[in-house]
Design a protein around this motif. Structure first.
Motif, PDB file in Angstrom:
ATOM      1  N   UNK A   1       0.851  -0.972  -0.099  1.00 34.26           N
ATOM      2  CA  UNK A   1      -0.046   0.114  -0.003  1.00 34.26           C
ATOM      3  C   UNK A   1       1.003   1.275   0.118  1.00 34.26           C
ATOM      4  N   UNK A   2       0.552   2.171  -0.764  1.00 33.20           N
ATOM      5  CA  UNK A   2       1.268   3.617  -0.920  1.00 33.20           C
ATOM      6  C   UNK A   2       0.859   4.324   0.424  1.00 33.20           C
ATOM      7  N   UNK A   3       1.900   5.163   0.656  1.00 34.35           N
ATOM      8  CA  UNK A   3       1.892   5.886   1.897  1.00 34.35           C
ATOM      9  C   UNK A   3       0.719   6.781   1.887  1.00 34.35           C
ATOM     10  N   UNK A   4       0.223   7.267   0.954  1.00 26.83           N
ATOM     11  CA  UNK A   4      -0.986   7.972   0.791  1.00 26.83           C
ATOM     12  C   UNK A   4      -2.263   7.069   1.116  1.00 26.83           C
ATOM     13  N   UNK A   5      -2.382   6.040   0.616  1.00 23.78           N
ATOM     14  CA  UNK A   5      -3.307   5.164   0.800  1.00 23.78           C
ATOM     15  C   UNK A   5      -3.553   4.605   2.406  1.00 23.78           C
ATOM     16  N   UNK A   6      -2.333   4.553   3.018  1.00 24.03           N
ATOM     17  CA  UNK A   6      -2.277   4.149   4.212  1.00 24.03           C
ATOM     18  C   UNK A   6      -2.663   5.227   5.116  1.00 24.03           C
ATOM     19  N   UNK A   7      -2.323   6.426   4.694  1.00 26.33           N
ATOM     20  CA  UNK A   7      -2.888   7.389   5.733  1.00 26.33           C
ATOM     21  C   UNK A   7      -4.207   7.833   5.126  1.00 26.33           C
ATOM     22  N   UNK A   8      -4.730   7.502   4.125  1.00 29.27           N
ATOM     23  CA  UNK A   8      -5.888   7.965   3.855  1.00 29.27           C
ATOM     24  C   UNK A   8      -7.095   6.913   4.730  1.00 29.27           C
ATOM     25  N   UNK A   9      -6.421   5.616   4.487  1.00 27.19           N
ATOM     26  CA  UNK A   9      -7.214   4.366   5.428  1.00 27.19           C
ATOM     27  C   UNK A   9      -7.460   4.965   6.747  1.00 27.19           C
ATOM     28  N   UNK A  10      -6.255   5.480   7.347  1.00 29.08           N
ATOM     29  CA  UNK A  10      -6.201   5.807   8.813  1.00 29.08           C
ATOM     30  C   UNK A  10      -7.294   7.096   8.923  1.00 29.08           C
ATOM     31  N   UNK A  11      -7.179   8.186   8.006  1.00 24.68           N
ATOM     32  CA  UNK A  11      -8.004   9.134   8.344  1.00 24.68           C
ATOM     33  C   UNK A  11      -9.478   8.786   7.940  1.00 24.68           C
ATOM     34  N   UNK A  12      -9.760   7.639   7.185  1.00 23.54           N
ATOM     35  CA  UNK A  12     -11.173   7.275   6.973  1.00 23.54           C
ATOM     36  C   UNK A  12     -11.677   6.478   8.264  1.00 23.54           C
ATOM     37  N   UNK A  13     -10.925   5.459   8.708  1.00 20.45           N
ATOM     38  CA  UNK A  13     -11.339   4.625   9.666  1.00 20.45           C
ATOM     39  C   UNK A  13     -11.932   5.407  10.891  1.00 20.45           C
ATOM     40  N   UNK A  14     -10.927   6.739  11.327  1.00 20.66           N
ATOM     41  CA  UNK A  14     -11.184   7.442  12.518  1.00 20.66           C
ATOM     42  C   UNK A  14     -10.548   8.923  12.044  1.00 20.66           C
ATOM     43  N   UNK A  15     -11.361  10.019  11.740  1.00 21.97           N
ATOM     44  CA  UNK A  15     -10.742  11.002  11.685  1.00 21.97           C
ATOM     45  C   UNK A  15     -10.735  12.229  12.752  1.00 21.97           C
ATOM     46  N   UNK A  16     -10.817  11.548  13.806  1.00 22.34           N
ATOM     47  CA  UNK A  16     -10.929  12.538  15.152  1.00 22.34           C
ATOM     48  C   UNK A  16     -12.077  12.652  15.671  1.00 22.34           C
ATOM     49  N   UNK A  17     -13.240  12.456  15.082  1.00 20.11           N
ATOM     50  CA  UNK A  17     -14.574  12.563  15.477  1.00 20.11           C
ATOM     51  C   UNK A  17     -15.710  11.492  15.139  1.00 20.11           C
ATOM     52  N   UNK A  18     -15.266  10.982  13.930  1.00 20.01           N
ATOM     53  CA  UNK A  18     -16.184  10.082  13.521  1.00 20.01           C
ATOM     54  C   UNK A  18     -15.416   8.666  12.986  1.00 20.01           C
ATOM     55  N   UNK A  19     -16.150   7.438  13.261  1.00 24.97           N
ATOM     56  CA  UNK A  19     -15.567   6.240  12.689  1.00 24.97           C
ATOM     57  C   UNK A  19     -16.140   5.942  11.167  1.00 24.97           C
ATOM     58  N   UNK A  20     -15.408   5.633  10.489  1.00 26.98           N
ATOM     59  CA  UNK A  20     -15.802   5.424   8.989  1.00 26.98           C
ATOM     60  C   UNK A  20     -16.515   6.321   8.256  1.00 26.98           C
ATOM     61  N   UNK A  21     -16.387   7.795   8.911  1.00 23.22           N
ATOM     62  CA  UNK A  21     -16.791   8.727   8.546  1.00 23.22           C
ATOM     63  C   UNK A  21     -18.427   9.274   8.850  1.00 23.22           C
ATOM     64  N   UNK A  22     -19.109   8.179   9.548  1.00 25.94           N
ATOM     65  CA  UNK A  22     -20.326   8.264   9.619  1.00 25.94           C
ATOM     66  C   UNK A  22     -20.650   7.887  11.178  1.00 25.94           C
ATOM     67  N   UNK A  23     -20.021   7.187  11.856  1.00 22.63           N
ATOM     68  CA  UNK A  23     -20.434   6.875  13.165  1.00 22.63           C
ATOM     69  C   UNK A  23     -19.503   7.343  14.417  1.00 22.63           C
ATOM     70  N   UNK A  24     -20.252   7.697  15.601  1.00 19.57           N
ATOM     71  CA  UNK A  24     -19.760   8.240  16.667  1.00 19.57           C
ATOM     72  C   UNK A  24     -18.929   7.088  17.211  1.00 19.57           C
ATOM     73  N   UNK A  25     -17.744   7.395  18.280  1.00 18.87           N
ATOM     74  CA  UNK A  25     -16.983   6.249  18.786  1.00 18.87           C
ATOM     75  C   UNK A  25     -17.468   5.258  19.705  1.00 18.87           C
ATOM     76  N   UNK A  26     -18.689   5.867  20.187  1.00 17.46           N
ATOM     77  CA  UNK A  26     -19.368   4.453  20.992  1.00 17.46           C
ATOM     78  C   UNK A  26     -20.009   3.476  19.874  1.00 17.46           C
ATOM     79  N   UNK A  27     -20.177   3.776  18.794  1.00 18.75           N
ATOM     80  CA  UNK A  27     -20.612   2.786  17.944  1.00 18.75           C
ATOM     81  C   UNK A  27     -19.569   1.563  17.612  1.00 18.75           C
TER      82      UNK A  27
END
Length: 752
Positions: free
Chosen positions: A354-380
């Motif tokens: 995996x390219x570095x960009x894709x690894x960073x994007x995967x991490x940002x997508x999974x948790x961007x600081x407030x949402x999990x998978x861009x749609x769910x709150x952490x308790x989910x």
């Protein structure tokens, strides 16, 4: 100065002149008179001076002399095939940058990048007085339309730089490490940071419109140019909206058409000078870079295919919902699906890097600081984890804590008639604190539990998107937190246990220990991938791995038995399927680890003998995560040196060791083959079903490779020298037989 050098001095134009005298004879004579190992220096010459001298001509410290590049005219008219070739090689530069090379080695070698502001419309330009004046031009060559440079090439270069800018912004978020995964140095060259993406898209639209309606373009190159412009546009749009699948599909369609269409021939002459591999010598740089060779164009297209496919995997995980049932689990087995996909991409033998960009994007997508998978709150994430692994109802701890608070309030109200003195006497006799205080403490503990679990799960999942060495360091560092989380959850569950929820709550600590045991397994096994273990330590490592996996099997059996008591619910059915597959996988790995432990004991890969104190020091170093402060000494999953010594000393008393190896290898192979035949509904490998099957088949092949050798006569096996190779699996080697050394040929040297 020789007359020859005088004649060519102006031509060479070397710094300091060219009046050199050949002093080779003098140096050779002086060297013959010096003793071996001595050094001749002037007064005051120190080590720092010697190291500074090494910088000259050292490729790590010196990029070489900055020669003048060939003349370059950014407005020079080009043929359509030449423009196509330049666009193709610009993709090669971009994809090479994504592999971790520096901009000065890749994108910046395209000279149009440094002159994009000089590409103007041929009929008009802005002079120093900012007045629009007409420029006299030679008659236009119909085979070389000027718009190919002023519209098509200019828009493509702007888009290339803007794409690099958006990628640079993603990788600079801090998910990856500068200098380890990526080079963030820009060398004081603009990536169009202040140019809005909309302006670049407008330039591309203008270029596309011209290509579609130009009568000066031949039909054979109209579609190839158009496809390259549209793919470049789709990639820029995808970078602007990384979670949009439509633009990604568009880029994939245009790429397929490009790969099926004609390829431009490599030009000759001055067109080749549009790329300058030595551009780093003229850029402001902190770290010198070497000249690299760009990949073949066919490899570039394949790299873009894999890049877009990896991006598509990330998008598919966005917004998954929780509709767990037997039929729908192949779509929505969210937590385990993410876990299986991440594991396979990290450990699969044939998984593309995996390219570095894709690894960073995967991490940002999974948790961007407030949402999990861009749609769910952490308790989910917490609810899904416990629901899918153990059928624990979502939010059960918070509900029970709130219920406990209400019960305490009701109890306090009903006892309001008691005197203050009577209440104090009852609390003192029972040894309990006031109810309001204990309830507040319980609520605080539940809140801390939820915060800690969310952080642990996010760190665990995102660790699979780091490079292998950093992933191992992160997993090893998290083991203490998993250990403390298991202890804290066990205490919290005891304080919340009620008759109606006793079974569900009791499974929560088991889930945490289940993940912790997998983390230990991944830390131990990844050491083989990274070649961290000496050969004489292999037996010890597989001994401990067998212990960990035995604990994992016992835990999953306990979890499975608990789930069978509540199998009437759909959630229990789904969790039971997950636990059953995990149990079979852990049991197969355990059999393989035990086989390797006994096999390596009988046929040591190294003849190095280590004394007991040194061996214990090595033991604690290999498992140093278990010997840090805060890790309980009574933890049953902790490696104990005394247990290893007792096993090793007792192993020599067993005569049927080879038969045990064969039995374990057969059991492991059969289990891996069964897992390879499981459906994606059972394994949760929805997005990577083929990769999952291949991963299991590789482990089965590794078992077969060992079986094919060991099923021969034991007397033959004893008479030969084993050689270990890592062909099918990165975790388990295969034994190969080499003939014993002849009397005239020495045995191979044992190197650790």
């Amino acid at each position: 100065m020789s007359s020859l050098l005088v004649d060519v001095e102006d031509e060479l134009n070397m710094p300091g002149g060219v009046g050199f005298i050949d002093a080779t004879d003098i140096l050779e004579k002086g060297a013959r008179e010096m003793a071996f190992g001595s050094i001749l220096s002037i007064e005051g010459f120190e080590l720092s001076d010697a190291m500074s001298a090494l910088e000259i001509m050292d490729p790590r410290m010196d990029t070489g002399m900055a020669e003048e590049p060939p003349p370059f005219d950014p407005n020079r008219p080009l043929l359509p095939a030449e423009v196509c070739w330049i666009l193709d090689r610009s993709f090669a530069c971009e994809m090479s940058w994504h592999t971790g090379l520096a901009l000065s080695q890749t994108v910046y070698t395209l000279r149009y990048v440094h002159h994009v502001g000089d590409i103007t419309h041929p009929y008009f330009k802005v002079d120093d007085g900012t007045k629009l004046v007409e420029q006299s031009l030679a008659p236009e060559n119909p085979e070389r339309p000027l718009e190919l440079v002023t519209l098509v090439l200019r828009a493509s270069v702007f888009c290339l730089l803007k794409c690099c800018d958006l990628v640079w912004r993603e990788v600079s978020r801090g998910h990856i490490v500068d200098g380890e995964d990526w080079s963030l140095e820009k060398y004081d060259v603009s990536l169009c940071e202040n140019v809005p993406p909309e302006s670049v898209l407008n330039l591309l639209d203008e270029a596309v419109t011209w290509v579609q309606g130009s009568s000066s373009l031949s039909s054979s190159w109209r579609d190839p140019l158009l496809r390259r412009l549209l793919m470049r546009k789709a990639i820029l749009q995808a970078l602007c909206s990384p979670s949009s699948p439509s633009t990604l599909r568009s880029a994939q369609e245009h790429l397929s058409a490009i790969m099926a269409g004609p390829s431009p021939p490599e030009p000759s002459g001055s067109v080749l000078s549009v790329f300058d591999p030595a551009i780093a010598r003229r850029l402001i740089s902190f770290v010198p870079t070497r000249i690299v060779e760009l990949p073949l164009q066919s490899d570039v297209w394949q790299a873009i295919v894999m890049w877009l496919d990896q991006w598509d995997e990330v998008i598919q995980l966005i917004g998954t919902e929780s509709l767990l049932s037997v039929k729908a689990c192949q779509i929505c087995h969210d937590w385990s699906l993410c876990w299986v996909l991440a594991n396979l991409r990290a450990y699969g033998r044939y998984s593309p890097r995996r390219s570095t960009f894709m690894r960073s994007l995967s991490i940002s997508t999974f948790f961007n600081g407030s949402k999990v998978l861009l749609t769910h709150d952490p308790p989910w994430l917490i609810d899904r984890f416990f629901l899918e692994t153990a059928a624990v109802p979502p939010g059960i701890m918070s509900k029970l804590a709130a219920q406990s608070s209400e019960d305490d309030s009701d109890s306090s109200s009903s006892s309001s008639s008691l005197s203050s003195e009577g209440r104090e006497d009852r609390q003192r006799d029972s040894g309990s604190a006031p109810s309001s205080r204990s309830t507040g403490c319980l609520d605080k503990n539940v809140e801390l539990f939820e915060q800690g679990m969310a952080r642990l799960l996010v760190d665990y999942f995102t660790s699979f998107y780091h490079n292998r060495a950093r992933q191992r360091r992160k997993l090893a560092s998290s083991l203490l937190d998993w250990h403390l989380g298991f202890t804290h959850t066990s205490d919290l569950v005891m304080s919340l246990t009620t008759p109606s929820f006793n079974s569900s709550l009791s499974r929560m600590p088991l889930c945490i220990r289940h993940v912790r045991l997998w983390v230990i397994t991944e830390v131990v096994c990844s050491g083989f991938e990274l070649e961290l273990y000496a050969r004489h330590e292999w037996t010890m490592i597989y001994w401990y791995l067998g212990q960990v996996l035995s604990s994992q099997v016992a835990l999953l059996d306990e979890l499975k038995a608990s789930l069978l008591r509540g199998v009437d619910s759909l959630d229990a059915h789904s969790a039971l399927a997950y636990v059953s597959v995990q149990r079979d996988y852990a049991w197969a790995l355990r059999c393989f680890a035990l086989a390797m432990r006994n096999l390596l004991y009988r046929f040591p890969p190294s003849k190095v003998h280590i004394d007991s104190p040194r061996e214990q020091a090595n033991f604690e170093k290999r498992f140093k995560w278990a010997f840090i402060a805060g890790y309980s000494e009574v933890d049953e999953d902790r490696p104990v040196f005394g247990k290893w010594r007792r096993w090793r000393d007792e192993q020599g008393l067993h005569e049927d060791g080879l038969n045990q190896v064969l039995d374990n290898l057969l059991h492991a192979r059969d289990a891996f083959l069964r897992l390879s035949r499981c459906t994606s509904a059972d394994t949760a490998a929805v997005f990577c079903e083929e990769a999952y099957k291949e991963f299991m088949l590789d482990l089965a092949r590794a078992c077969d490779a060992n079986l094919s050798i060991l099923q021969d006569s034991s007397e033959v096996v004893k008479a030969v020298i084993p050689v270990w190779k890592w062909e099918f699996s990165q975790w388990f080697p295969q034994i190969e037989i080499s003939p014993p050394p002849s009397k005239n040929r020495p045995a191979p040297m044992d190197v650790d």
